[in-house]
Write an enzyme that holds these catalytic residues in place. Sequence first.
Site: not given
Length: 349
Positions: A89, A336
């Site tokens: 990704e 994150c």
Amino acid sequence: MQQKNKYIRIQEFLKQNKFPDFRMNQIKNAVFQGRINHFNEITVLPKSLRKLLIEEFGESILNIAPLKVQHSEQVTKVLFEISGDEKIETVNMKYKAGWESFCISSQCGCHFGCKFCATGDIGLKRNLTSDEMTDQILYFHLKGHSIDSISFMGMGEALANVQVFDALHVLTNPELFALSPRRLSISTIGIIPGIKKITQDYPQVNLTFSLHSPFNEQRSKLMPINERYPLLEVMDTLDEHIRVTSRKVYIAYIMLPGVNDSIDHANEVVNLLRSRYKRGNLFHVNIIRYNPTVSSPMRFEEVNEKQVVNFYKKLKSAGINVTVRSQFGIDIDAACGQLYGNYQKNKNQ
């Protein structure tokens, strides 16, 4: 053995087949100036050469395939398929000032097992090649995006993959992506040999160290890599990086509610960094709110904003450079620590 990147392979192929050097320049110009992806569309090349290139390298310059694109406010996340039917990704962030930043993956999965990270929970499938890393950027370039900054902060530990250094070479090559090293950032959990190589070979590339606890024993529990590369040894290596480069080092600190967000933790971060400021005020702490993940090994409560503010104020009042990082893409698992976790969970159901 390290695989040569596609740009070297194409150049060698042209030389072996006795084509003049300017043909490679025409290909580079077509890709990086004209944003052309398919060899057959590079019409300045003879048809015979286009045919040979397609036979040798396939129809397109881009060798990773987008499978799924998700959009959120200011964020786009792309799921790519790479060779071996594996998935990675990449995240594109658009700031209101017009700046575009890209967070790319360096590994498919990760074997370091940080307790708050979805990517680490799936283990390491393999390192990415230099082409697979730079193709994440090429995809957006071909679509007309402005490549303003790139962070190796996606899936994986960048400094555990030697191919990262070839990717840096490709991205900074003036005949290819032509990016300034200062627009590139490497994030590491503390791989000391890799930090030393960055210092030596790419001193202008930005460096971020993932701290997440100033206490050695706790950091080992949260981040097992601390057993191999203890915190104080990493800090000494970062000191040397600053001495050699005179460049700022960023300290990433994910706020884990009830785990590492106390005033005692803040005080210890101050103690860890302030004594090092004799070389200049070149450490900068980025406080990151914990992002919930579907598959991290440990579960944490929602972030307490009061604790975030108190932590920030404690560091700021002690003279530490500190910022609370803005959050993007949580709703599409693009923040994150979230990358690939949700896809893997759905795949396994």
